[in-house]
Design a protein around this motif. Structure first.
Motif, PDB file in Angstrom:
ATOM      1  N   THR A  97       0.835  -1.219   0.000  1.00 16.76           N
ATOM      2  CA  THR A  97       0.000   0.000   0.000  1.00 16.76           C
ATOM      3  C   THR A  97       0.858   1.254   0.000  1.00 16.76           C
ATOM      4  O   THR A  97       0.314   2.360   0.138  1.00 16.76           O
ATOM      5  CB  THR A  97      -0.903   0.001   1.232  1.00 16.76           C
ATOM      6  N   THR A  98       2.191   1.130  -0.092  1.00 20.64           N
ATOM      7  CA  THR A  98       3.074   2.311  -0.078  1.00 20.64           C
ATOM      8  C   THR A  98       2.945   3.036  -1.394  1.00 20.64           C
ATOM      9  O   THR A  98       3.110   2.455  -2.472  1.00 20.64           O
ATOM     10  CB  THR A  98       4.534   1.913   0.140  1.00 20.64           C
ATOM     11  N   THR A  99       2.654   4.342  -1.311  1.00 22.96           N
ATOM     12  CA  THR A  99       2.435   5.136  -2.527  1.00 22.96           C
ATOM     13  C   THR A  99       3.319   6.364  -2.573  1.00 22.96           C
ATOM     14  O   THR A  99       3.347   7.057  -3.583  1.00 22.96           O
ATOM     15  CB  THR A  99       0.961   5.557  -2.612  1.00 22.96           C
ATOM     16  N   ALA A 100       4.062   6.688  -1.488  1.00 23.54           N
ATOM     17  CA  ALA A 100       4.868   7.931  -1.452  1.00 23.54           C
ATOM     18  C   ALA A 100       6.350   7.596  -1.319  1.00 23.54           C
ATOM     19  O   ALA A 100       6.720   6.635  -0.651  1.00 23.54           O
ATOM     20  CB  ALA A 100       4.417   8.826  -0.307  1.00 23.54           C
ATOM     21  N   SER A 101       7.206   8.425  -1.949  1.00 25.21           N
ATOM     22  CA  SER A 101       8.656   8.285  -1.865  1.00 25.21           C
ATOM     23  C   SER A 101       9.307   9.655  -1.991  1.00 25.21           C
ATOM     24  O   SER A 101       8.752  10.541  -2.668  1.00 25.21           O
ATOM     25  CB  SER A 101       9.176   7.356  -2.959  1.00 25.21           C
ATOM     26  N   THR A 102      10.460   9.819  -1.350  1.00 27.77           N
ATOM     27  CA  THR A 102      11.202  11.104  -1.397  1.00 27.77           C
ATOM     28  C   THR A 102      12.519  10.870  -2.122  1.00 27.77           C
ATOM     29  O   THR A 102      13.277   9.959  -1.779  1.00 27.77           O
ATOM     30  CB  THR A 102      11.480  11.634   0.006  1.00 27.77           C
ATOM     31  N   MET A 103      12.782  11.739  -3.120  1.00 30.39           N
ATOM     32  CA  MET A 103      14.059  11.667  -3.835  1.00 30.39           C
ATOM     33  C   MET A 103      14.992  12.738  -3.265  1.00 30.39           C
ATOM     34  O   MET A 103      14.587  13.892  -3.123  1.00 30.39           O
ATOM     35  CB  MET A 103      13.870  11.884  -5.330  1.00 30.39           C
ATOM     36  N   THR A 104      16.245  12.349  -2.930  1.00 27.20           N
ATOM     37  CA  THR A 104      17.267  13.287  -2.436  1.00 27.20           C
ATOM     38  C   THR A 104      18.392  13.374  -3.459  1.00 27.20           C
ATOM     39  O   THR A 104      18.954  12.347  -3.876  1.00 27.20           O
ATOM     40  CB  THR A 104      17.842  12.829  -1.096  1.00 27.20           C
ATOM     41  N   LEU A 105      18.690  14.628  -3.888  1.00 29.51           N
ATOM     42  CA  LEU A 105      19.826  14.870  -4.786  1.00 29.51           C
ATOM     43  C   LEU A 105      20.953  15.491  -3.944  1.00 29.51           C
ATOM     44  O   LEU A 105      20.832  16.620  -3.460  1.00 29.51           O
ATOM     45  CB  LEU A 105      19.416  15.799  -5.931  1.00 29.51           C
ATOM     46  N   ALA A 106      22.053  14.721  -3.744  1.00 30.15           N
ATOM     47  CA  ALA A 106      23.198  15.180  -2.957  1.00 30.15           C
ATOM     48  C   ALA A 106      24.261  15.748  -3.884  1.00 30.15           C
ATOM     49  O   ALA A 106      24.714  15.075  -4.818  1.00 30.15           O
ATOM     50  CB  ALA A 106      23.779  14.034  -2.137  1.00 30.15           C
ATOM     51  N   VAL A 107      24.686  17.004  -3.625  1.00 31.58           N
ATOM     52  CA  VAL A 107      25.661  17.705  -4.479  1.00 31.58           C
ATOM     53  C   VAL A 107      27.012  17.699  -3.755  1.00 31.58           C
ATOM     54  O   VAL A 107      27.121  18.217  -2.640  1.00 31.58           O
ATOM     55  CB  VAL A 107      25.213  19.147  -4.767  1.00 31.58           C
ATOM     56  N   ASP A 108      28.042  17.107  -4.417  1.00 33.30           N
ATOM     57  CA  ASP A 108      29.371  17.109  -3.760  1.00 33.30           C
ATOM     58  C   ASP A 108      30.142  18.377  -4.095  1.00 33.30           C
ATOM     59  O   ASP A 108      29.688  19.198  -4.900  1.00 33.30           O
ATOM     60  CB  ASP A 108      30.171  15.856  -4.125  1.00 33.30           C
TER      61      ASP A 108
END
Length: 861
Positions: free
Chosen positions: A92-103
């Motif tokens: 039933t999981t419908t949400a996700s968070t994308m993280t863009l890490a900048v070096d």
């Protein structure tokens, strides 16, 4: 706009699904699985390097779709990392968070990233977002753009650093364009993360030139563009003074004064009074300033040198001080010169003049302070009979010759005379002269001093004539004898001595009449009065002395002896008992008397033993017997004919003394003299060393077992040598080294060689053993090995067995010792062959020569 398009597509999909569902209800077809992806948050985000940005996404399932959905990012720029939480949506999981890490290495700019959702049996969906990576920057702002610093002082300016574009690193500050003499310091020099301000301190040295200089303050950091700020630096002149004085060294005569102008250069607007002071003046020199605290640019220094001031060159310091300025100095060289004057002197020790003669002495005049006038000289304190003249009497030069005339009547003795010198404008000076008046030249002749000279008729005698010299006379004195009786003659040796004595020989003929005579010895010399001395001569009836051999010759065989009779005849009275001397003795030829030869007795017949050694070659030799008594003497000659012995030999060496160090060895050459056709083999042995003298006294023993010989035995030649090896603990001193030569057809012959034992130059040791009784096969015996050491040597001596003859084995219960003995254990095999067998023991010690010794065992059946 993209977000709205995605959402419209999703709505259309839902509507299509509903229509299809309606249709399926009427026709009952299976529903179509569907998947929708929506961006539920911002579609654009900014992230600086070293940070990150997040985006929210949801999915919608339709048509009975329930499989897992995978999320992935596409088009992610270099240096950026994408991650999802979660990356896989199940159940039933419908949400996700994308993280863009900048070096830290990511390039700045705006980038589009596509997020794609995929699942099994459905069409993948996508959404697009934007990532903005800003460019990092720094800024620099100074609290002031201009700064004024006084020479010798300092000033500060505060600087603020701003950071942008996500930059948070350290910023370094530096200043450019500094003039000579100005130094800069930031506090802090490097601004760590979070620190935004630093203070710049500029310091100008006292000698920095006054001027305006444009400086640049630069801020730098890693990955950012450097920033600068301008700063105008003004170095202004500090208030102060500089002292100086013109001219070379100031020369002042002791007792006088001189002046020097002190210059004052003012700067930095200073116009106050300058207080002047003098430092470093020598004793007797004082200084005054006019004025003492000038407000102008100069002051006159007056230097006063007392008459007692020591002559020399001095460096004086003038110090100037004022309110609000730094004290400064300048130096003045003062040369103090001598005041005009004179000093008299004369070289040499006492002047010696004989009475009636004269002598000279040079008087030196040392002039000071440019004095060049005449100096009048006068003599004071002269004794009676002594007068003096000066040449010249008032010299303008630096010396005059004084002549002292001593009358013959002047008393002999030592006198102190004074020479005084005076001149215009200078103090008088004196010097003393020691005068020694000596006797006039002369001589005195000394005869026999009042004692009677007894001279038997028919004999000669000698006496010494003394000559005393006076007044320094050193010439020859011619001697003659006056008043001698008939038959008495004289001879002088030398006849005209230049020394203080001569030997007179008086000869009285046998015909001279006995009696007491007074003789005169006259001495004459050039420039002196003649002098005489007296000899009291008593001529007596003379004794006689004669010595004869009973036979004119004797014959002796080599190595044997014979006897000869000697007769001594005397008449008259002898002045002493007399003495007998035998001349012509040599090696192998000796004469022995039963009484001492240094005192003739009343016995007139002597039996002499003529001893001929084996080394004396056959031939004819002359022995002269000389008898003396007082001034009488007589000689007699005995011919000794030496004939060859049947056979024999003699041992000799050219060595007269051999010096050997303790624990060392030395080679002594040997010579064999053979006679009578001797040619048999000769062996040398029986070596002993007998003490003659040491510092601590000789031990009551003879040192044996200390020599190994290299003299080959049997020896049929005429040369060889021995090698005495001394124990290391033999005391220093004098010894007699004895050896015995044996052989068939002659001998034995004993030879002694003097040996001097001296302290060893380095530590040494030597070995010896104590022989034990015989041993049978199967027995074990212990040997005590003695260690002989040089004084003070306590080093550890280690041992090893180098070899044993067949039938013997050896072991060491302890392999080393710091004492003076060690035990060697020898086992005799039951199968050992009877006879003399040995083991060789070797020793060593640090810095010392190794030694070895053979330990013999007499194996019995």
């Amino acid at each position: 706009m993209r977000q709205r398009i995605v959402r419209a597509s999703a709505s259309l999909a839902l509507m299509a699904g509903a229509l299809l569902s309606g249709c399926s209800e009427s026709s009952s077809p299976a529903p179509t699985p569907t998947l929708a992806l929506a961006n539920t948050g911002a579609t654009t985000a900014t992230a600086a390097r070293g940070s990150s940005a997040t985006y929210a996404f949801t999915i919608t399932r339709g048509g009975g779709f329930s499989a897992p959905v995978q999320l992935a990012a596409e088009g992610v720029p270099a240096g950026v990392t994408a991650s999802f939480a979660p990356a896989s949506l199940t159940g039933t999981t419908t949400a996700s968070t994308m993280t863009l890490a900048v070096d830290a290495a990511a390039a700045p700019g705006t980038f589009s990233v596509t997020v794609r959702a995929t699942g099994s049996g459905v069409t993948g969906q996508s959404a697009v977002v934007e990532l903005v990576i800003p460019n990092p920057t720094i800024g620099l702002q100074g609290a002031a753009t201009a700064l004024t610093v006084v020479q010798g002082g300092s000033g500060t300016v505060s600087y603020t650093v701003t950071r942008g574009g996500g930059f948070a690193g350290a910023v370094s500050l530096a200043v450019e364009g500094l003039p000579n003499g100005v130094t800069a310091a930031f506090a802090p020099t490097s601004l760590a993360a979070g620190v935004t301000t630093s203070t710049l301190t500029l310091t100008a040295a006292a000698g920095t030139s006054a001027a305006v200089t444009n400086l640049t303050v630069r801020a730098t950091g890693t990955g950012v563009t450097a920033q600068t700020a301008a700063l105008a630096l003004t170095v202004s002149e500090a208030p102060g003074i500089v002292l100086s004085n013109a001219g070379e060294a100031l020369s002042v005569v002791a007792g006088q004064s001189g002046t020097r102008t002190i210059g004052i250069a003012r700067r930095g607007g200073f116009a106050g009074a300058v207080t002047l002071a003098l430092e470093g003046a020598p004793a007797g020199v004082t200084g005054t300033f006019a004025p003492a605290a000038p407000t102008t640019n100069e002051s006159v220094l007056t230097l006063n040198a007392a008459a007692t001031t020591a002559v020399g060159s001095y460096t004086l310091t003038v110090r100037g001080t004022g309110t609000g300025i730094t004290a400064v100095t300048t130096t003045v060289t003062l040369v103090v010169t001598e005041a005009p004057g004179i000093t008299l002197s004369n070289s040499g020790g006492a002047l010696s003049v004989a009475a009636g003669q004269s002598g000279t002495r040079t008087i030196s005049i040392a002039r000071r302070g440019a004095f060049a006038g005449a100096v009048t000289l006068a003599l004071e304190g002269a004794p009676t009979g002594v007068t003096g003249t000066f040449a010249p009497a008032a010299p303008t030069a630096n010396e005059s010759v004084l002549t002292l005339n001593v009358a013959p009547t002047t008393a002999v003795g030592n006198y102190t005379l004074t020479v005084r010198g005076t001149g215009t404008g200078v103090a008088a000076s004196t010097t003393t002269l020691a005068l020694t008046v000596t006797e006039a030249p002369g001589i005195t002749v000394i005869g026999t001093g009042g004692r009677t000279w007894n001279l038997p008729a028919g004999t000669s005698g000698t006496r010494t004539i003394g000559i005393e010299r006076q007044g320094g006379y050193t010439g020859a004195v011619t001697l003659t004898l006056e008043g001698a009786p008939l038959g008495v003659t004289a001879a002088f040796a030398p006849a005209a001595p230049t020394t203080n004595e001569s030997v007179i020989t008086l000869t009285a003929a046998a015909s001279t009449l006995p009696g007491l005579y007074t003789l005169t010895v006259r001495g004459t010399g050039i420039g002196v009065s003649p002098a005489t001395g007296v000899i009291f001569l008593s001529v007596t009836t003379g004794p006689s002395l004669s010595v004869t051999w009973a036979v004119p010759s004797v014959s002796v065989v080599q190595g044997q002896a014979t006897r000869a009779q000697m007769l001594i005849q005397r008449t008259g009275t002898f002045p002493d008992r007399g003495r007998l001397v035998i001349e012509g003795l040599r090696e192998g030829l000796n004469v022995l008397f039963p009484v001492p030869l240094d005192s003739l007795t009343t016995v007139n017949t002597y039996i002499a033993t003529i001893d001929v050694g084996p080394v004396l070659l056959p031939g004819t030799y002359q022995l002269i017997a000389r008898a003396t008594a007082g001034e009488l003497s007589s000689t007699a000659t005995l011919t000794v004919v030496v004939t060859a012995a049947a056979s024999g030999f003699a041992l000799s060496t050219p060595v007269t003394l051999r010096t050997i160090e303790q624990g060392d060895s030395a080679s002594i050459p040997l010579n064999v003299t053979r006679y009578g056709g001797h040619s048999a083999a000769i062996a040398v042995g029986n070596f002993t060393l007998t003490c003659l003298a040491t510092v601590g006294g000789c031990p009551s023993t003879t040192f044996g077992n200390l020599v190994s010989t290299a003299f080959v035995s049997p020896q049929t030649g005429n040369t060889g040598r021995v090698q005495p090896n001394l124990h290391a603990d033999i005391p220093e001193g004098e010894y007699r080294f004895r050896m015995v030569a044996t052989g068939s057809g002659g001998g034995p012959d004993t030879l002694h060689v003097p040996v001097r034992v001296v302290s060893a130059t380095q530590a040494r040791h030597s070995l010896s053993t104590i022989t034990l009784p015989n041993a049978a096969g199967g027995e074990t015996i212990d040997y005590t090995v003695r260690v002989h050491r040089t004084p003070g040597n306590s080093a550890n001596v280690t041992f090893s067995v180098s070899s044993c003859q067949s039938g013997l084995t050896a072991s060491l219960p302890t392999p080393g010792t710091t004492g003076n003995s060690l035990t060697l254990r020898i086992s005799v095999s039951r199968t050992a062959t009877p006879g003399s067998l040995y083991c060789t023991l070797v020793s060593s010690a640090p810095g010392q020569r190794s030694q070895n010794v053979n330990t013999w065992v007499n194996v019995t059946p």
